[in-house]
Scaffold this active site. Structure first.
Site, PDB file in Angstrom:
ATOM      1  N   LYS A 176       1.465   4.231  -2.942  1.00 10.58           N
ATOM      2  CA  LYS A 176       1.418   5.686  -2.734  1.00 10.58           C
ATOM      3  C   LYS A 176       2.705   6.331  -3.240  1.00 10.58           C
ATOM      4  O   LYS A 176       2.674   7.424  -3.831  1.00 10.58           O
ATOM      5  CB  LYS A 176       1.177   5.993  -1.258  1.00 10.58           C
ATOM      6  CG  LYS A 176      -0.245   5.617  -0.831  1.00 10.58           C
ATOM      7  CD  LYS A 176      -0.429   5.611   0.664  1.00 10.58           C
ATOM      8  CE  LYS A 176      -1.843   5.165   1.014  1.00 10.58           C
ATOM      9  NZ  LYS A 176      -2.013   4.824   2.410  1.00 10.58           N
TER      10      LYS A 176
ATOM     11  N   ASP B 278       0.832  -1.205   0.000  1.00  4.36           N
ATOM     12  CA  ASP B 278       0.000   0.000   0.000  1.00  4.36           C
ATOM     13  C   ASP B 278       0.869   1.259   0.000  1.00  4.36           C
ATOM     14  O   ASP B 278       0.592   2.221  -0.721  1.00  4.36           O
ATOM     15  CB  ASP B 278      -0.944  -0.038   1.202  1.00  4.36           C
ATOM     16  CG  ASP B 278      -1.938   1.102   1.150  1.00  4.36           C
ATOM     17  OD1 ASP B 278      -2.773   1.108   0.222  1.00  4.36           O
ATOM     18  OD2 ASP B 278      -1.849   2.005   2.005  1.00  4.36           O
TER      19      ASP B 278
HETATM   20  N1  LIG Z   1      -9.789   2.781   4.856  1.00 10.96           N
HETATM   21  C1  LIG Z   1      -9.043   3.848   4.675  1.00 10.96           C
HETATM   22  O1  LIG Z   1      -8.621   4.530   5.606  1.00 10.96           O
HETATM   23  C2  LIG Z   1      -8.662   4.256   3.294  1.00 10.96           C
HETATM   24  C3  LIG Z   1      -9.081   3.525   2.221  1.00 10.96           C
HETATM   25  N2  LIG Z   1      -8.729   3.901   0.955  1.00 10.96           N
HETATM   26  C4  LIG Z   1      -9.187   3.122  -0.166  1.00 10.96           C
HETATM   27  O2  LIG Z   1     -10.604   3.135  -0.197  1.00 10.96           O
HETATM   28  C5  LIG Z   1     -11.082   1.969  -0.841  1.00 10.96           C
HETATM   29  C6  LIG Z   1     -12.152   1.325   0.024  1.00 10.96           C
HETATM   30  O3  LIG Z   1     -11.638   0.946   1.247  1.00 10.96           O
HETATM   31  P1  LIG Z   1     -12.572   0.379   2.383  1.00 10.96           P
HETATM   32  O4  LIG Z   1     -13.875   1.044   2.331  1.00 10.96           O
HETATM   33  O5  LIG Z   1     -11.788   0.500   3.622  1.00 10.96           O
HETATM   34  O6  LIG Z   1     -12.723  -1.146   1.958  1.00 10.96           O
HETATM   35  P2  LIG Z   1     -13.981  -2.115   2.176  1.00 10.96           P
HETATM   36  O7  LIG Z   1     -13.503  -3.495   1.957  1.00 10.96           O
HETATM   37  O8  LIG Z   1     -14.659  -1.801   3.443  1.00 10.96           O
HETATM   38  O9  LIG Z   1     -14.953  -1.699   1.002  1.00 10.96           O
HETATM   39  C7  LIG Z   1     -14.788  -2.086  -0.317  1.00 10.96           C
HETATM   40  C8  LIG Z   1     -16.145  -2.458  -0.844  1.00 10.96           C
HETATM   41  O10 LIG Z   1     -16.054  -2.651  -2.228  1.00 10.96           O
HETATM   42  C9  LIG Z   1     -16.811  -3.814  -2.551  1.00 10.96           C
HETATM   43  N3  LIG Z   1     -16.287  -4.342  -3.809  1.00 10.96           N
HETATM   44  C10 LIG Z   1     -15.173  -5.014  -4.029  1.00 10.96           C
HETATM   45  N4  LIG Z   1     -15.066  -5.324  -5.326  1.00 10.96           N
HETATM   46  C11 LIG Z   1     -16.130  -4.811  -5.927  1.00 10.96           C
HETATM   47  C12 LIG Z   1     -16.594  -4.806  -7.271  1.00 10.96           C
HETATM   48  N5  LIG Z   1     -15.902  -5.354  -8.243  1.00 10.96           N
HETATM   49  N6  LIG Z   1     -17.736  -4.179  -7.548  1.00 10.96           N
HETATM   50  C13 LIG Z   1     -18.441  -3.603  -6.573  1.00 10.96           C
HETATM   51  N7  LIG Z   1     -18.072  -3.586  -5.287  1.00 10.96           N
HETATM   52  C14 LIG Z   1     -16.915  -4.204  -4.964  1.00 10.96           C
HETATM   53  C15 LIG Z   1     -16.645  -4.708  -1.389  1.00 10.96           C
HETATM   54  O11 LIG Z   1     -17.657  -5.674  -1.362  1.00 10.96           O
HETATM   55  C16 LIG Z   1     -16.715  -3.724  -0.267  1.00 10.96           C
HETATM   56  O12 LIG Z   1     -18.049  -3.491   0.086  1.00 10.96           O
HETATM   57  C17 LIG Z   1      -9.852   1.097  -1.064  1.00 10.96           C
HETATM   58  O13 LIG Z   1      -9.414   1.261  -2.390  1.00 10.96           O
HETATM   59  C18 LIG Z   1      -8.835   1.680  -0.119  1.00 10.96           C
HETATM   60  O14 LIG Z   1      -7.499   1.514  -0.561  1.00 10.96           O
HETATM   61  C19 LIG Z   1      -8.003   5.012   0.711  1.00 10.96           C
HETATM   62  C20 LIG Z   1      -7.586   5.799   1.741  1.00 10.96           C
HETATM   63  C21 LIG Z   1      -7.848   5.468   3.125  1.00 10.96           C
HETATM   64  N1  LIG Z   2      -4.736   1.389   4.610  1.00  8.97           N
HETATM   65  C1  LIG Z   2      -4.315   2.683   4.240  1.00  8.97           C
HETATM   66  C2  LIG Z   2      -5.511   3.540   4.047  1.00  8.97           C
HETATM   67  C3  LIG Z   2      -5.249   4.652   3.158  1.00  8.97           C
HETATM   68  O1  LIG Z   2      -4.827   4.573   2.037  1.00  8.97           O
HETATM   69  C4  LIG Z   2      -3.499   3.286   5.347  1.00  8.97           C
HETATM   70  O2  LIG Z   2      -3.396   2.658   6.373  1.00  8.97           O
HETATM   71  O3  LIG Z   2      -2.916   4.349   5.152  1.00  8.97           O
END
Ligand SMILES: NC(=O)C1=CN([C@@H]2O[C@H](COP(=O)(O)OP(=O)(O)OC[C@H]3O[C@@H](n4cnc5c(N)ncnc54)[C@H](O)[C@@H]3O)[C@@H](O)[C@H]2O)C=CC1
Ligand SMILES: N[C@@H](CC=O)C(=O)O
Ligand code: NA
Length: 922
Positions: free
Chosen positions: A782, A778
């Protein structure tokens, strides 16, 4: 209430006052009348009114003579026209067929007429609704020797008889019915003659179909008289004289009509006159009609004959809309339109008067008020001359463009070739050929190189036009003087109308910008030098979207965005929640209308039921539970995007899925904006990444991804700002992982590493699979994202990464299994921590972009305890930009760089940035 004042150059001196302005509140509409010295009838309708010191407020019912008496030295000769009733202004009302549709409605018309406080009123009426059509129908029947015309005529009789019985009693009813009887028996005789002859002359027809107005005018007159007010009815055929022209139109003979009107007034007296609309006479006293311009035209001609203070056209809409409300639901009723704007709009089929109706009243600056008889609280639209003192200082473009209109089902014809330049007569030959097939040219455009002429005609006429041109220019085509006669089908016109566009810079720029941002191609352009109208030719399928884009751009309505949310997981769900909380405020305060039209997970999806309203965000989870259908990304994108109601669509990818990221290119190419926190596209293989960015730069379609680095922290935007202003980036070093920041900020001697990882996962900082964080992937992503922003052409595999995932667990089948096994491997990192601690250092997991050496690295480093990287807490990210400008002290951005709220907030702010790029106020 009337307020009266002087608005002359020397307002303090009534004696030399040249104009008296009279403001009147009638039915909630402020009007400004300007009564010129010595004459009544020159006036303006207006905005600001300067009430001078000599102003005087009088009570209701002021007359011209009172006005003149009120102002010493200003004399009004009280004359409208010699021979016409003296001393008072006329107000003219016109009620169409719908207004006269039933007894009840006729009663309302009477009430409205009686409620007008004007001293003199001329009420023009159409036939009861459908009656003119019934009369045409029985004429047609008689001519076709279909004797059911008899029963059809009985139907006409019955309709009027029943209506009259509801409205009238006693002598009035008896008199009306006896007239009705005698008219019907005359009609019977006439129709019988037509039946026998199998033909009706035009004057016969006009005589027959004009009866509806005769009856409605008489009924209304009796109803008004019932209230005790004197009222006379006028058969307009005694007064209005018109000359039929060749094109199913008539030209009024104002001079003759005026003479006849004076004569009529010498024989009749009443302050309220009900006159028949639609019908008139030829100079030879043969009954005729005003053809397609109908009763509105009658009202306008009468308005000009009596120099009315105002002509009110009563109809069934609230006024003239800024765009077709069926296509732009935010369309607003325009309060004012200039005469020129009104006829521009009416050309486009807006619910405005026929242009010919405007001409007679325009001559005397008589305002036309369009009002809804079924909604008296709506103030309506006033059509009048532009107030002379209104200038553009401080006005927004919004006031400059009044309205937008479209015409569908057009084709463009393009005649092209080098043999046209400098050859007089080419245009004439082209349009001569078009005229010969009777096609109507709607728009013409020729660039000054003269190598092509293009024009729009109705689609149904284009085949004939094309053939005629091919024939006419066969020789030139063969000789190569012309290269082609090309037809471009399926076009629409989108026009912006506004008198004040003239000489206002920036209108067309804004218009074209809005069209470009909706990703719509413009095929042809025309603007006459009067500048009242800018016409664009678009593909028909883009037209409604274009209309909505320009309408919202000129602030006539909100910037509306259709949104599709992909991946309602932690971030996606938090974003939906934030959208729900903020939607109303965005709408109210910032004119941004965000509508989530679909939400899709990997298995299920939901789409808006109506295709217009967004999904109810307070219930999306329940709807997802109860009404979801199987996820189908193609269908999802189609439904969310191919909705012509919305000028712009954004897909928000909240997954971590590279399969979704692989669609971005295609979406951007279709004009769909993309916003995402998903790092996969920007850190994936270099070539597709470069293609994606190139596409984004060329198009007006936006791709925003601020949350991919540092979540909501302004990392990408800071870097962009430095680069765009010419700073040179030397090195970027930072703690880019919220998860690993949290872990190492909390990983102290007394705690197990696996325990802290579980805590970070629990807090929502980790990637869906925490191994993506611990492996360093990850962070490496970045680093790649930032390196590529700096112009480095690196692949993910170019970055050496220290993985914290124990070797045996790299192949664990699931995130859960990995978490269960992790405690077995706590020893290794406990040792590293111990070593660092004993030399007064801490462990920090960092990423570095070295722009000078064009590489990057991700590693676990030891930092002295007083280093800024050692001072962090929680999930803070810290990023240091060393640049030519920030060389000795790097520019540092620090703050929570992971977690649901801040990440969703970062995505949300990209959405708002998009709205502002699309024209929302920023
Ligand atoms: N959690 C954090 O602090 C941060 C997260 N991100 C990014 O945000 C994105 C989401 O992260 P989260 O919400 O934490 O993950 P999560 O796993 O909670 O949510 C992802 C969702 O996408 C769905 N999904 C997966 N493949 C799919 C598809 N092909 N079509 C439709 N839905 C699909 C999953 O079922 C799930 O509901 C990731 O790319 C992550 O890298 C970026 C910055 C910070
Ligand atoms: N998993 C990532 C979320 C943001 O991209 C982090 O821990 O920084
Ligand atoms: Na960010």
């Amino acid at each position: 209430m009337l307020s009266l004042g002087l608005a002359s150059p020397s307002a303090s001196s009534p004696v030399v006052a040249r104009e008296v302005l009279l403001r009147r509140n009638y039915g909630g509409n402020p009007f400004l009348y300007c009564l010129r010295q010595g004459k009544v009838g020159r006036w303006a309708c207006g905005h600001t009114l300067r009430i001078a010191s000599a102003s005087k407020t009088t009570s209701k019912g002021i007359s011209c003579s009172q006005i003149s008496a009120a102002i010493t030295g200003v004399s009004f000769d009280q004359t409208l026209q010699d021979g016409l009733p003296k001393g008072a202004m006329w107000s003219v009302h016109k009620f169409g067929g719908t207004c006269m549709g039933t007894a009840q409605r006729i009663q309302s018309v009477a009430d409205i007429s009686l409620g007008d406080p004007s001293e003199r009123k001329l009420i023009i009426v159409s036939a009861m609704s459908k009656v003119t059509d019934m009369l045409y129908d029985l004429l047609f029947k008689a001519q076709s020797r279909d004797d059911s015309y008899m029963s059809a005529l009985d139907g006409v009789f019955e309709k009027h008889m029943l209506t009259a019985k509801e409205l009238l009693t006693g002598d009035d009813l008896a008199t009306f019915l006896s007239h009705l009887h005698s008219d019907i028996s005359n009609l019977k005789a006439m129709l019988r003659a037509i039946y026998i002859a199998g033909h009706a002359t035009e004057s016969f027809s006009d005589f027959v179909v004009g009866h509806g107005e005769l009856w409605s005018a008489q009924m209304l007159t009796y109803v008004i008289k019932k209230s005790g007010r004197p009222c006379t009815w006028m058969d307009a055929r005694d007064v209005l004289v018109v000359n039929p022209t060749s094109s199913n139109q008539v030209d009024p003979d104002f001079e003759e009509s005026e003479k006849r009107l004076k004569k009529w007034f010498s024989q009749h007296s009443a302050a309220t006159v009900v006159a028949t609309g639609f019908i008139a006479s030829t100079p030879q006293n043969i009954p005729t009609t005003l053809k397609r311009d109908g009763s509105d035209f009658s009202a306008a001609i009468f308005g000009s004959l009596v120099k009315a203070s105002q002509v009110t056209i009563w109809t069934d809409v609230d006024g003239v809309y800024s765009a077709d409300p069926r296509k732009v639901s935010e369309a607003v009723i325009l309060r004012t339109l200039s005469y020129q704007e009104a006829w521009e709009m009416s050309y486009f089929g807006a619910n405005v008067l026929h242009p010919r109706t405007i001409i007679p009243v325009m001559k005397y600056n008589i305002p036309i008020l369009i009002r809804n008889i079924f909604n008296l609280s709506a103030p309506g639209t006033i059509i009048c001359q532009q107030p002379p003192d209104e200038n553009l200082n401080g006005q927004s473009l919004k006031a400059v463009v009044k309205a937008f209109a479209t015409i569908d089902n057009l084709a463009l014809v393009n005649v092209e070739g080098t043999g046209m330049a400098g050859v007089p007569g080419t245009a004439s030959a082209i349009f001569g050929a078009v005229k010969a097939v009777g096609a109507n040219v709607i728009m013409i455009s020729q660039a000054s190189s003269e190598h092509s002429v293009c024009f729009a005609v109705p689609e149904k006429e284009v085949a004939a036009v094309s053939e005629a041109l091919q024939t006419r220019f066969r020789e030139a085509l063969v000789a190569g003087r012309l290269s082609k006669v090309e037809v471009i089908p399926n076009c629409s016109i989108l026009a912006a109308v506004g008198q004040k566009m003239a000489s206002t810079p920036g209108v067309s720029a804004t218009l074209f910008d809005a069209i470009a941002k909706a990703n719509i191609n413009v095929r042809a352009i025309a603007q006459g030098c009067s500048e009242y109208n800018i016409t664009l030719v678009l593909k028909q399928e883009d037209c409604v979207r274009g209309l909505r884009a320009v309408h919202s751009r000129f602030y006539l309505s909100k910037t509306t965005l259709a949104m599709g949310i992909i991946g309602p997981g932690l971030i996606g769900a938090t974003l939906l929640n934030q959208l729900k909380d903020q939607a109303a405020a965005l709408k109210e305060k910032f004119n941004i209308d965000l509508r989530v039209m679909g939400i899709t997970g990997s298995k299920k999806m939901i789409l808006s039921d109506t295709g217009i309203d967004g999904i109810d965000l307070s219930q999306w989870k329940e709807i997802m539970g109860e009404k979801a259908e199987a996820a189908d990304l193609n269908k999802f994108v189609k439904v969310v995007h191919e909705n012509h109601f919305f000028p712009n669509t954004v897909l928000v990818d909240c997954t971590a899925d590279s399969n979704i990221a692989n669609h971005y290119y295609d979406w951007l190419r279709k004009g769909i904006h993309v916003i995402t926190p998903n790092k996969k596209a920007n850190s994936g293989p270099l070539d597709p990444y470069l293609k994606l960015r190139a596409l984004q730069r060329q198009s007006y379609t936006h791709y925003f991804y601020e949350a991919t680095v540092g979540a909501g922290l302004p990392i990408i935007s800071t870097l962009r700002g430095l680069l765009e202003t010419g700073d040179k980036i030397l090195r970027i070093e930072g703690i880019f992982s919220g998860t690993l920041s949290y872990i190492f900020n909390n990983f102290i001697q007394s705690r197990a590493f696996s325990d802290v990882v579980a805590e970070a996962k629990q807090a929502g900082y980790t990637e869906p699979d925490p191994r993506d964080d611990l492996s360093g992937t990850d962070v490496a992503r970045k680093v790649i994202i930032l390196a590529r922003e700096c112009g480095l052409k690196l692949e993910l595999s170019d970055i050496p990464v220290r993985s914290l995932v124990p070797e045996p667990l790299r192949a664990s089948s699931s995130a859960d299994e990995f978490m269960q096994q992790l405690p077995n491997f706590d020893g290794e990192l406990a040792k590293e921590l111990n070593d660092a601690d004993s030399s007064g250092e801490v462990l920090r997991y960092v990423g570095v972009v070295d722009v000078i050496d064009q590489n990057g690295v991700v590693e676990l480093r030891r930092y002295k305890k007083d280093h800024p990287f050692s001072q962090l807490s929680g999930s803070d990210n810290i990023i240091a930009f060393t640049t030519t400008r920030y060389k000795d002290q790097p520019l540092i951005v620090r703050g929570p760089g992971a977690g649901a709220e801040v990440t969703a907030g970062g995505v949300f702010s990209d959405i708002l940035r998009l709205a502002s790029y699309l024209g929302a106020p920023s």
